[in-house]
Design a protein around this motif. Structure first.
Motif, PDB file in Angstrom:
ATOM      1  N   THR A 270       0.826  -1.209   0.000  1.00  0.00           N
ATOM      2  CA  THR A 270       0.000   0.000   0.000  1.00  0.00           C
ATOM      3  C   THR A 270       0.859   1.258   0.000  1.00  0.00           C
ATOM      4  OG1 THR A 270      -1.808  -1.137   1.117  1.00  0.00           O
ATOM      5  CG2 THR A 270      -1.741   1.262   1.302  1.00  0.00           C
ATOM      6  N   LEU A 271       1.909   1.271   0.797  1.00  0.00           N
ATOM      7  CA  LEU A 271       2.793   2.441   0.823  1.00  0.00           C
ATOM      8  C   LEU A 271       3.457   2.640  -0.533  1.00  0.00           C
ATOM      9  CD1 LEU A 271       4.448   2.022   4.340  1.00  0.00           C
ATOM     10  CD2 LEU A 271       2.603   3.585   3.685  1.00  0.00           C
ATOM     11  N   ALA A 272       3.850   1.540  -1.173  1.00  0.00           N
ATOM     12  CA  ALA A 272       4.443   1.642  -2.512  1.00  0.00           C
ATOM     13  C   ALA A 272       3.437   2.202  -3.507  1.00  0.00           C
ATOM     14  CB  ALA A 272       4.952   0.275  -2.958  1.00  0.00           C
ATOM     15  N   ALA A 273       2.173   1.771  -3.394  1.00  0.00           N
ATOM     16  CA  ALA A 273       1.134   2.287  -4.293  1.00  0.00           C
ATOM     17  C   ALA A 273       0.932   3.777  -4.079  1.00  0.00           C
ATOM     18  CB  ALA A 273      -0.170   1.530  -4.060  1.00  0.00           C
ATOM     19  N   ALA A 274       0.956   4.212  -2.818  1.00  0.00           N
ATOM     20  CA  ALA A 274       0.785   5.636  -2.529  1.00  0.00           C
ATOM     21  C   ALA A 274       1.909   6.458  -3.149  1.00  0.00           C
ATOM     22  CB  ALA A 274       0.734   5.856  -1.020  1.00  0.00           C
ATOM     23  N   VAL A 275       3.116   5.956  -3.069  1.00  0.00           N
ATOM     24  CA  VAL A 275       4.256   6.674  -3.654  1.00  0.00           C
ATOM     25  C   VAL A 275       4.094   6.789  -5.173  1.00  0.00           C
ATOM     26  CG1 VAL A 275       6.740   6.554  -4.074  1.00  0.00           C
ATOM     27  CG2 VAL A 275       5.833   6.106  -1.781  1.00  0.00           C
ATOM     28  N   ILE A 276       3.693   5.709  -5.831  1.00  0.00           N
ATOM     29  CA  ILE A 276       3.488   5.744  -7.282  1.00  0.00           C
ATOM     30  C   ILE A 276       2.410   6.758  -7.656  1.00  0.00           C
ATOM     31  CG2 ILE A 276       2.664   4.422  -9.275  1.00  0.00           C
ATOM     32  CD1 ILE A 276       3.988   1.945  -7.994  1.00  0.00           C
ATOM     33  N   LEU A 277       1.322   6.771  -6.891  1.00  0.00           N
ATOM     34  CA  LEU A 277       0.212   7.676  -7.186  1.00  0.00           C
ATOM     35  C   LEU A 277       0.508   9.120  -6.790  1.00  0.00           C
ATOM     36  CD1 LEU A 277      -2.736   5.417  -5.977  1.00  0.00           C
ATOM     37  CD2 LEU A 277      -2.284   6.093  -8.350  1.00  0.00           C
ATOM     38  N   GLY A 278       1.525   9.307  -5.948  1.00  0.00           N
ATOM     39  CA  GLY A 278       1.804  10.647  -5.441  1.00  0.00           C
ATOM     40  C   GLY A 278       0.869  11.074  -4.332  1.00  0.00           C
TER      41      GLY A 278
ATOM     42  N   PRO B 291      -0.035  11.697  -0.587  1.00  0.00           N
ATOM     43  CA  PRO B 291       0.651  11.908   0.688  1.00  0.00           C
ATOM     44  C   PRO B 291      -0.088  11.326   1.885  1.00  0.00           C
ATOM     45  CG  PRO B 291      -0.506  13.905   0.053  1.00  0.00           C
ATOM     46  CD  PRO B 291      -0.699  12.924  -1.071  1.00  0.00           C
ATOM     47  N   ILE B 292      -1.340  10.896   1.686  1.00  0.00           N
ATOM     48  CA  ILE B 292      -2.183  10.388   2.767  1.00  0.00           C
ATOM     49  C   ILE B 292      -2.681   8.998   2.408  1.00  0.00           C
ATOM     50  CG2 ILE B 292      -4.430  10.672   3.912  1.00  0.00           C
ATOM     51  CD1 ILE B 292      -4.027  13.701   3.627  1.00  0.00           C
ATOM     52  N   VAL B 293      -2.665   8.105   3.398  1.00  0.00           N
ATOM     53  CA  VAL B 293      -3.209   6.754   3.233  1.00  0.00           C
ATOM     54  C   VAL B 293      -4.186   6.486   4.378  1.00  0.00           C
ATOM     55  CG1 VAL B 293      -2.684   4.291   3.371  1.00  0.00           C
ATOM     56  CG2 VAL B 293      -1.254   5.792   1.976  1.00  0.00           C
ATOM     57  N   ARG B 294      -5.373   6.027   4.021  1.00  0.00           N
ATOM     58  CA  ARG B 294      -6.376   5.677   5.028  1.00  0.00           C
ATOM     59  C   ARG B 294      -6.091   4.304   5.613  1.00  0.00           C
ATOM     60  NH1 ARG B 294     -12.467   4.784   3.056  1.00  0.00           N
ATOM     61  NH2 ARG B 294     -11.409   3.131   1.898  1.00  0.00           N
ATOM     62  N   VAL B 295      -6.364   4.170   6.915  1.00  0.00           N
ATOM     63  CA  VAL B 295      -6.355   2.863   7.570  1.00  0.00           C
ATOM     64  C   VAL B 295      -7.622   2.746   8.413  1.00  0.00           C
ATOM     65  CG1 VAL B 295      -3.841   2.752   7.634  1.00  0.00           C
ATOM     66  CG2 VAL B 295      -5.079   3.620   9.631  1.00  0.00           C
ATOM     67  N   PHE B 296      -7.951   1.497   8.768  1.00  0.00           N
ATOM     68  CA  PHE B 296      -9.086   1.228   9.641  1.00  0.00           C
ATOM     69  C   PHE B 296      -8.571   0.647  10.962  1.00  0.00           C
ATOM     70  CE2 PHE B 296     -10.913   1.294   5.363  1.00  0.00           C
ATOM     71  CZ  PHE B 296     -12.018   2.105   5.552  1.00  0.00           C
TER      72      PHE B 296
ATOM     73  N   GLU C 181       6.142   3.872  11.211  1.00  0.00           N
ATOM     74  CA  GLU C 181       7.565   4.127  10.954  1.00  0.00           C
ATOM     75  C   GLU C 181       7.880   4.014   9.468  1.00  0.00           C
ATOM     76  OE1 GLU C 181      11.967   2.302  12.141  1.00  0.00           O
ATOM     77  OE2 GLU C 181      10.177   1.697  13.263  1.00  0.00           O
ATOM     78  N   GLU C 182       7.355   2.976   8.822  1.00  0.00           N
ATOM     79  CA  GLU C 182       7.636   2.801   7.401  1.00  0.00           C
ATOM     80  C   GLU C 182       6.913   3.850   6.555  1.00  0.00           C
ATOM     81  OE1 GLU C 182       7.667  -1.121   5.820  1.00  0.00           O
ATOM     82  OE2 GLU C 182       8.564  -2.010   7.631  1.00  0.00           O
ATOM     83  N   ALA C 183       5.746   4.284   6.998  1.00  0.00           N
ATOM     84  CA  ALA C 183       5.047   5.357   6.286  1.00  0.00           C
ATOM     85  C   ALA C 183       5.849   6.650   6.348  1.00  0.00           C
ATOM     86  CB  ALA C 183       3.659   5.561   6.888  1.00  0.00           C
ATOM     87  N   ASP C 184       6.396   6.938   7.501  1.00  0.00           N
ATOM     88  CA  ASP C 184       7.216   8.141   7.642  1.00  0.00           C
ATOM     89  C   ASP C 184       8.429   8.090   6.717  1.00  0.00           C
ATOM     90  OD1 ASP C 184       7.959  10.645   9.158  1.00  0.00           O
ATOM     91  OD2 ASP C 184       9.672   9.399   9.678  1.00  0.00           O
ATOM     92  N   GLN C 185       9.047   6.930   6.623  1.00  0.00           N
ATOM     93  CA  GLN C 185      10.197   6.768   5.735  1.00  0.00           C
ATOM     94  C   GLN C 185       9.802   6.947   4.269  1.00  0.00           C
ATOM     95  OE1 GLN C 185      11.635   2.874   6.797  1.00  0.00           O
ATOM     96  NE2 GLN C 185      12.502   3.557   8.747  1.00  0.00           N
ATOM     97  N   ALA C 186       8.564   6.604   3.936  1.00  0.00           N
ATOM     98  CA  ALA C 186       8.081   6.723   2.561  1.00  0.00           C
ATOM     99  C   ALA C 186       7.523   8.115   2.258  1.00  0.00           C
ATOM    100  CB  ALA C 186       7.001   5.678   2.297  1.00  0.00           C
ATOM    101  N   GLY C 187       7.460   8.982   3.267  1.00  0.00           N
ATOM    102  CA  GLY C 187       6.899  10.308   3.066  1.00  0.00           C
ATOM    103  C   GLY C 187       5.391  10.313   2.976  1.00  0.00           C
ATOM    104  N   VAL C 188       4.763   9.360   3.663  1.00  0.00           N
ATOM    105  CA  VAL C 188       3.311   9.180   3.608  1.00  0.00           C
ATOM    106  C   VAL C 188       2.773   9.239   5.034  1.00  0.00           C
ATOM    107  CG1 VAL C 188       1.478   7.524   3.079  1.00  0.00           C
ATOM    108  CG2 VAL C 188       3.395   7.793   1.510  1.00  0.00           C
ATOM    109  N   ARG C 189       1.580   9.801   5.202  1.00  0.00           N
ATOM    110  CA  ARG C 189       0.960   9.857   6.518  1.00  0.00           C
ATOM    111  C   ARG C 189      -0.244   8.926   6.576  1.00  0.00           C
ATOM    112  NH1 ARG C 189      -1.899  14.731   9.936  1.00  0.00           N
ATOM    113  NH2 ARG C 189      -1.563  13.765  11.983  1.00  0.00           N
ATOM    114  N   LEU C 190      -0.369   8.172   7.651  1.00  0.00           N
ATOM    115  CA  LEU C 190      -1.509   7.288   7.863  1.00  0.00           C
ATOM    116  C   LEU C 190      -2.579   8.015   8.668  1.00  0.00           C
ATOM    117  CD1 LEU C 190       0.198   3.886   8.810  1.00  0.00           C
ATOM    118  CD2 LEU C 190      -0.301   4.818   6.540  1.00  0.00           C
TER     119      LEU C 190
ATOM    120  N   GLN D 287       3.675   9.824  16.500  1.00  0.00           N
ATOM    121  CA  GLN D 287       4.323   9.001  15.472  1.00  0.00           C
ATOM    122  C   GLN D 287       3.724   9.235  14.089  1.00  0.00           C
ATOM    123  OE1 GLN D 287       4.100   5.456  18.541  1.00  0.00           O
ATOM    124  NE2 GLN D 287       5.205   4.780  16.719  1.00  0.00           N
ATOM    125  N   GLY D 288       2.774  10.160  13.997  1.00  0.00           N
ATOM    126  CA  GLY D 288       2.264  10.545  12.693  1.00  0.00           C
ATOM    127  C   GLY D 288       0.821  10.165  12.408  1.00  0.00           C
TER     128      GLY D 288
END
Length: 284
Positions: A108-116, A118-123, A147-156, A182-183
Motif C-alpha cells: 500500500t505504501l508503494a502504491a501511494a508513492v506511485i500515485l503521489g 501523501p495520505i493513506v487511510r487505515v481502519f 515508521e515505514e510510512a514516515d520513511q516513505a513520506g506518507v501519513r496514515l 508518530q504521525g
C-alpha cells in the motif's frame, strides 16, 4: 499580503464506476483539482500492478489533477477463523492472516508513492466474534507501519468506521493520543460519526486537533435503514460541524463520498456546490 491557505475539494473517480476517466473528467468539469483513489478497473487500488497505478497517475497528470489520498483497506480485516458480516472493502479480502499483513502495508505504501498520494487511510480491525476481535491500539503492526510510512513520506490517517473496532470518540482519542506523535491522524467521516450518535460540538472539538482529512456523505433515515443523498440534503449536521472543523484547520481536504447509486455525477455536483457555500473561507 500573503494569501491564506484554503481547504480543497476532493473527488473519488470510482463513485462513477470502475473506469477512472469519467470521474476524473467530472472533477475537471466541477473545478475540483484533487482525487481520492480507492478502486479502479474493477479492483482495489492496492492490488493493482505498478504499471496500472502509473497509468492512473498519468491520467490524472494529463488533466492537471493531483492525488490527495489513497483510500486503502488496511486494517479493515480480521483473522481467517473469524466470521465478519457484510463489509464493503472494494475488492479486498476481509480475512487476512496476520503473517500477510505487513506485506499489504508495504504494498500500500508503494502504491501511494506511485500515485503521489501523501495520505493513506487505515481502519481498526473488523468487529467480529468477541473472542476473535483484535485490539487496534495494541497491534504491534501499527507502530511499524507508522515508521515505514514516515520513511516513505506518507501519513496514515485512521477512519472512524462503524463496522470496525474504533468508531466512537473515546477509543478514537485513545488511539490518536497514543500514536499522534508518530504521525497517526484522523480521517474523519462525519456521517459515520453521526451514525454512532456523536456528531456533536463536544466530540468535534475533541477530535478536531487530529483531523487531517474529511469524508463527506449524507443520508436520510428510511424505515430502519438509510438512503444516501447529496451532501447537505440529509440528516448529517454539517451546518454545525463544518465551521468547527474550519476553525481548527483552515485548510483541510474535503472528499465527496456520495454512495448515491442512480445519479452519482449529479450527487457529486450538488455536494460540491453545497460545500463551496458551507465551508467558511472558501474551497480550492
Amino acid at each position: 499580503m500573503e494569501a491564506r491557505p484554503v481547504s480543497a475539494l476532493v473527488l473519488n473517480p470510482d463513485e462513477l464506476g470502475p473506469d477512472p476517466v469519467p470521474g476524473m473528467d467530472l472533477a475537471v468539469k466541477l473545478g475540483i483539482g484533487q482525487l481520492e483513489i480507492r478502486s479502479a478497473e474493477g479492483a482495489n487500488a492496492v492490488t493493482l500492478p505498478d504499471e496500472r497505478l502509473r497509468h492512473i497517475r498519468t491520467l490524472a497528470d494529463q488533466r492537471g489533477l493531483e492525488v490527495a489520498a489513497l483510500a486503502s483497506p488496511l486494517w479493515k480485516w480480521c483473522r481467517p477463523e473469524a466470521r465478519p458480516g457484510r463489509v464493503d472493502t472494494f475488492g479486498f479480502p476481509t480475512q487476512v492472516p496476520p503473517e500477510e499483513r505487513l506485506d499489504w502495508v508495504r504494498c500500500t505504501l508503494a502504491a501511494a508513492v506511485i500515485l503521489g498520494a501523501p495520505i493513506v487511510r487505515v481502519f481498526s480491525h473488523l468487529r467480529v466474534e468477541p473472542e476473535l476481535t483484535e485490539r487496534f491500539v495494541s497491534d504491534p503492526l501499527l507502530a511499524q507501519a507508522l515508521e515505514e510510512a514516515d520513511q516513505a513520506g506518507v501519513r496514515l490517517l485512521l477512519e472512524n468506521e462503524p463496522v470496525c473496532t474504533v468508531a466512537h470518540a473515546e477509543p478514537l482519542l485513545e488511539v490518536l493520543d497514543r500514536y499522534h506523535a508518530q504521525g497517526l491522524g484522523l480521517w474523519l467521516d462525519v456521517a459515520n460519526l453521526h451514525e454512532v450518535g456523536q456528531a456533536n460540538e463536544e466530540t468535534i472539538r475533541a477530535l478536531a486537533p487530529y483531523v487531517g482529512y474529511v469524508h463527506v456523505k449524507d443520508y436520510r433515515p428510511a424505515d430502519g435503514s438509510r438512503t444516501f443523498c447529496p451532501a447537505g440534503e440529509g440528516c448529517v449536521p454539517y451546518a454545525e460541524v463544518l465551521p468547527l472543523l474550519h476553525a481548527a484547520h483552515p485548510a483541510l481536504p474535503y472528499a465527496l463520498e456520495t454512495h448515491v447509486r442512480d445519479t452519482p455525477a449529479d450527487a457529486l455536483a450538488a455536494g460540491a456546490a453545497f460545500l463551496r457555500t458551507a465551508i467558511p473561507g472558501g474551497l480550492a
